[in-house]
Motif scaffolding. Structure first.
Motif, PDB file in Angstrom:
ATOM      1  N   GLN A   8       2.914  15.848  -0.936  1.00 40.82           N
ATOM      2  CA  GLN A   8       1.741  16.330  -0.200  1.00 40.82           C
ATOM      3  C   GLN A   8       0.752  17.013  -1.133  1.00 40.82           C
ATOM      4  O   GLN A   8      -0.469  16.879  -0.956  1.00 40.82           O
ATOM      5  CB  GLN A   8       2.171  17.295   0.900  1.00 40.82           C
ATOM      6  N   GLY A   9       1.260  17.728  -2.145  1.00 46.06           N
ATOM      7  CA  GLY A   9       0.375  18.377  -3.094  1.00 46.06           C
ATOM      8  C   GLY A   9      -0.472  17.384  -3.868  1.00 46.06           C
ATOM      9  O   GLY A   9      -1.620  17.667  -4.213  1.00 46.06           O
ATOM     10  N   PHE A  10       0.088  16.199  -4.133  1.00 47.68           N
ATOM     11  CA  PHE A  10      -0.635  15.185  -4.904  1.00 47.68           C
ATOM     12  C   PHE A  10      -1.470  14.274  -4.024  1.00 47.68           C
ATOM     13  O   PHE A  10      -2.651  14.033  -4.293  1.00 47.68           O
ATOM     14  CB  PHE A  10       0.368  14.355  -5.712  1.00 47.68           C
ATOM     15  N   HIS A  11      -0.872  13.768  -2.943  1.00 48.76           N
ATOM     16  CA  HIS A  11      -1.547  12.766  -2.098  1.00 48.76           C
ATOM     17  C   HIS A  11      -2.290  13.369  -0.906  1.00 48.76           C
ATOM     18  O   HIS A  11      -3.128  12.693  -0.300  1.00 48.76           O
ATOM     19  CB  HIS A  11      -0.525  11.750  -1.578  1.00 48.76           C
ATOM     20  N   GLY A  12      -1.953  14.607  -0.548  1.00 45.94           N
ATOM     21  CA  GLY A  12      -2.631  15.239   0.584  1.00 45.94           C
ATOM     22  C   GLY A  12      -1.994  14.992   1.928  1.00 45.94           C
ATOM     23  O   GLY A  12      -2.470  15.510   2.945  1.00 45.94           O
ATOM     24  N   PRO A  48      -0.310   1.896   6.907  1.00 42.72           N
ATOM     25  CA  PRO A  48      -1.071   1.003   6.017  1.00 42.72           C
ATOM     26  C   PRO A  48      -2.510   1.446   5.788  1.00 42.72           C
ATOM     27  O   PRO A  48      -3.109   1.114   4.776  1.00 42.72           O
ATOM     28  CB  PRO A  48      -1.027  -0.355   6.747  1.00 42.72           C
ATOM     29  N   GLU A  49      -3.087   2.210   6.732  1.00 45.34           N
ATOM     30  CA  GLU A  49      -4.477   2.623   6.615  1.00 45.34           C
ATOM     31  C   GLU A  49      -4.636   3.997   5.956  1.00 45.34           C
ATOM     32  O   GLU A  49      -5.758   4.485   5.808  1.00 45.34           O
ATOM     33  CB  GLU A  49      -5.136   2.638   7.998  1.00 45.34           C
ATOM     34  N   GLN A  50      -3.529   4.611   5.569  1.00 47.12           N
ATOM     35  CA  GLN A  50      -3.600   5.946   4.984  1.00 47.12           C
ATOM     36  C   GLN A  50      -4.088   5.881   3.538  1.00 47.12           C
ATOM     37  O   GLN A  50      -3.576   5.102   2.731  1.00 47.12           O
ATOM     38  CB  GLN A  50      -2.210   6.608   5.008  1.00 47.12           C
ATOM     39  N   ASN A  51      -5.105   6.692   3.218  1.00 47.13           N
ATOM     40  CA  ASN A  51      -5.599   6.771   1.855  1.00 47.13           C
ATOM     41  C   ASN A  51      -4.652   7.593   0.987  1.00 47.13           C
ATOM     42  O   ASN A  51      -4.243   8.696   1.371  1.00 47.13           O
ATOM     43  CB  ASN A  51      -6.990   7.423   1.818  1.00 47.13           C
ATOM     44  N   LEU A  52      -4.327   7.058  -0.177  1.00 53.22           N
ATOM     45  CA  LEU A  52      -3.430   7.734  -1.113  1.00 53.22           C
ATOM     46  C   LEU A  52      -4.053   7.729  -2.508  1.00 53.22           C
ATOM     47  O   LEU A  52      -5.003   6.986  -2.771  1.00 53.22           O
ATOM     48  CB  LEU A  52      -2.065   7.025  -1.145  1.00 53.22           C
ATOM     49  N   LYS A  53      -3.515   8.546  -3.376  1.00 53.68           N
ATOM     50  CA  LYS A  53      -4.021   8.613  -4.740  1.00 53.68           C
ATOM     51  C   LYS A  53      -3.180   7.746  -5.663  1.00 53.68           C
ATOM     52  O   LYS A  53      -1.988   7.528  -5.427  1.00 53.68           O
ATOM     53  CB  LYS A  53      -3.991  10.055  -5.258  1.00 53.68           C
ATOM     54  N   ALA A  54      -3.819   7.270  -6.732  1.00 52.87           N
ATOM     55  CA  ALA A  54      -3.100   6.534  -7.776  1.00 52.87           C
ATOM     56  C   ALA A  54      -3.493   7.129  -9.126  1.00 52.87           C
ATOM     57  O   ALA A  54      -4.678   7.342  -9.392  1.00 52.87           O
ATOM     58  CB  ALA A  54      -3.444   5.054  -7.732  1.00 52.87           C
ATOM     59  N   TYR A  55      -2.491   7.412  -9.954  1.00 53.75           N
ATOM     60  CA  TYR A  55      -2.756   7.900 -11.308  1.00 53.75           C
ATOM     61  C   TYR A  55      -2.314   6.800 -12.269  1.00 53.75           C
ATOM     62  O   TYR A  55      -1.121   6.583 -12.482  1.00 53.75           O
ATOM     63  CB  TYR A  55      -1.982   9.193 -11.573  1.00 53.75           C
ATOM     64  N   PRO A  56      -3.267   6.066 -12.854  1.00 54.19           N
ATOM     65  CA  PRO A  56      -2.914   4.898 -13.672  1.00 54.19           C
ATOM     66  C   PRO A  56      -2.167   5.277 -14.943  1.00 54.19           C
ATOM     67  O   PRO A  56      -2.255   6.408 -15.430  1.00 54.19           O
ATOM     68  CB  PRO A  56      -4.281   4.281 -14.014  1.00 54.19           C
ATOM     69  N   ARG A  57      -1.464   4.313 -15.472  1.00 54.25           N
ATOM     70  CA  ARG A  57      -0.795   4.483 -16.755  1.00 54.25           C
ATOM     71  C   ARG A  57      -1.836   4.768 -17.836  1.00 54.25           C
ATOM     72  O   ARG A  57      -2.913   4.192 -17.864  1.00 54.25           O
ATOM     73  CB  ARG A  57      -0.008   3.220 -17.113  1.00 54.25           C
ATOM     74  N   MET A  58      -1.481   5.654 -18.740  1.00 53.05           N
ATOM     75  CA  MET A  58      -2.379   6.054 -19.808  1.00 53.05           C
ATOM     76  C   MET A  58      -2.076   5.269 -21.077  1.00 53.05           C
ATOM     77  O   MET A  58      -0.961   4.783 -21.288  1.00 53.05           O
ATOM     78  CB  MET A  58      -2.189   7.560 -20.072  1.00 53.05           C
ATOM     79  N   SER A  59      -3.090   5.141 -21.943  1.00 48.32           N
ATOM     80  CA  SER A  59      -2.876   4.585 -23.283  1.00 48.32           C
ATOM     81  C   SER A  59      -3.826   5.284 -24.232  1.00 48.32           C
ATOM     82  O   SER A  59      -4.870   5.808 -23.822  1.00 48.32           O
ATOM     83  CB  SER A  59      -3.118   3.070 -23.305  1.00 48.32           C
ATOM     84  N   PHE A  60      -3.466   5.314 -25.500  1.00 43.94           N
ATOM     85  CA  PHE A  60      -4.283   5.970 -26.513  1.00 43.94           C
ATOM     86  C   PHE A  60      -4.917   4.931 -27.422  1.00 43.94           C
ATOM     87  O   PHE A  60      -4.264   3.971 -27.836  1.00 43.94           O
ATOM     88  CB  PHE A  60      -3.434   6.931 -27.356  1.00 43.94           C
TER      89      PHE A  60
END
Length: 283
Positions: free
Chosen positions: A93-97, A106-118
């Motif tokens: 809940q802290g991350f996605h709300g 299926p209609e719920q908005n969620l967050k995505a944190y993509p994989r990082m690269s340098f």
């Protein structure tokens, strides 16, 4: 470019083990540095701690798993390292709300944190003036703060640390600088540590390099003999921050040096500054 390759190999290892135990010592080994320095380097390059990055990636994947109505929440919680549904629900809940059960909609908005690269980016051929110097032990005397960093924010904020020191005390500290170079006010970060919750702590000293004896009114930091990469910076605080970032993202990956155990220091006087990074030759 070994450092960049190593950092990306470390991220690949993390990605392959998001649903199991992640050994940070093994992560650091793939980046050719100690666990302590990997945590510090990752934080400086990315703006978040490695623990927080792992947490965000796991919660991103957990949200995708919840779309499968046949998978129990407790099984997803355990899969991503949470010991109870309550702990998982709070983090989710802290991350996605929203709580995990609502994420199945299926209609719920969620967050995505993509994989990082340098990546190493060469920009405009801007010069960086530096020198490599071995310094004998010295002491820094001044005001000490215990600082916590979470989500890239410092507590107390750096501006609050500075404004809490009166002008008279700042002048007194500057007058204590008695080395030949007369560095003026120095800012030293030391004892960097990172918690499993994704927060980082370190000690911040704001004071002067001096040989004078001091009273109990100030804290003293003893700095051992070290090899330093010292970078010259002209300009305000924004330019200093940009230069600091370039040291880690451009100079360090392409140099023959790597981070050594030791503090980082900023010496500033009359809008001229020096950034000191403790280094050692690469094996």
């Amino acid at each position: 470019m070994d450092m960049l390759k190593g950092m990306n190999d470390s991220l690949s290892y993390i990605e392959d083990n998001l649903d199991s135990h992640i050994d940070l010592e093994e992560v650091a080994k793939r980046a050719y540095c100690s666990e302590h320095h990997f945590k510090r380097l990752f934080s400086l390059l990315s703006g978040i701690t490695i623990s927080e990055y792992i947490r965000r990636r796991r919660l991103t994947l957990a949200a995708l798993d919840l779309k499968d109505q046949h998978v129990k929440v407790i099984d997803i919680a355990i899969k991503y390292g949470y010991q109870s549904p309550d702990a998982f629900s709070r983090a989710f809940q802290g991350f996605h709300g929203v709580i995990p059960s609502l994420a199945r909609n299926p209609e719920q908005n969620l967050k995505a944190y993509p994989r990082m690269s340098f990546q190493l980016t060469i920009q405009g051929g801007v010069e960086m003036n530096y020198r490599i110097v071995e310094k004998e032990p010295f002491q820094v005397v001044g005001v000490k703060y215990s600082v916590e960093m979470a989500d890239g924010e410092l507590s107390p904020a750096y501006e609050d640390m500075i404004t809490a020191i009166s002008d008279s005390k700042m002048n007194e500290l500057e007058s204590m600088s008695d080395t030949e170079e007369r560095y003026g006010i120095v800012h030293v970060s030391v004892n960097y540590n990172e918690s499993a919750e994704g927060k980082a702590t370190f000690d911040q000293y704001i004071g002067a390099i001096t040989t004078k004896e001091v009273t109990d009114a100030y804290s003293t930091l003893e700095i051992p003999s070290l090899l330093w990469a010292i970078f010259e910076v002209d300009g305000d605080w924004q330019q200093i921050e940009e230069h600091w970032q370039r040291i880690y993202s451009e100079w360090l990956p392409s140099s023959s040096y790597e981070l050594a155990e030791g503090p980082e220091m900023l010496a500033s006087k009359d809008r001229k500054s020096e950034i000191w990074i403790s280094v050692k030759k690469k094996d």
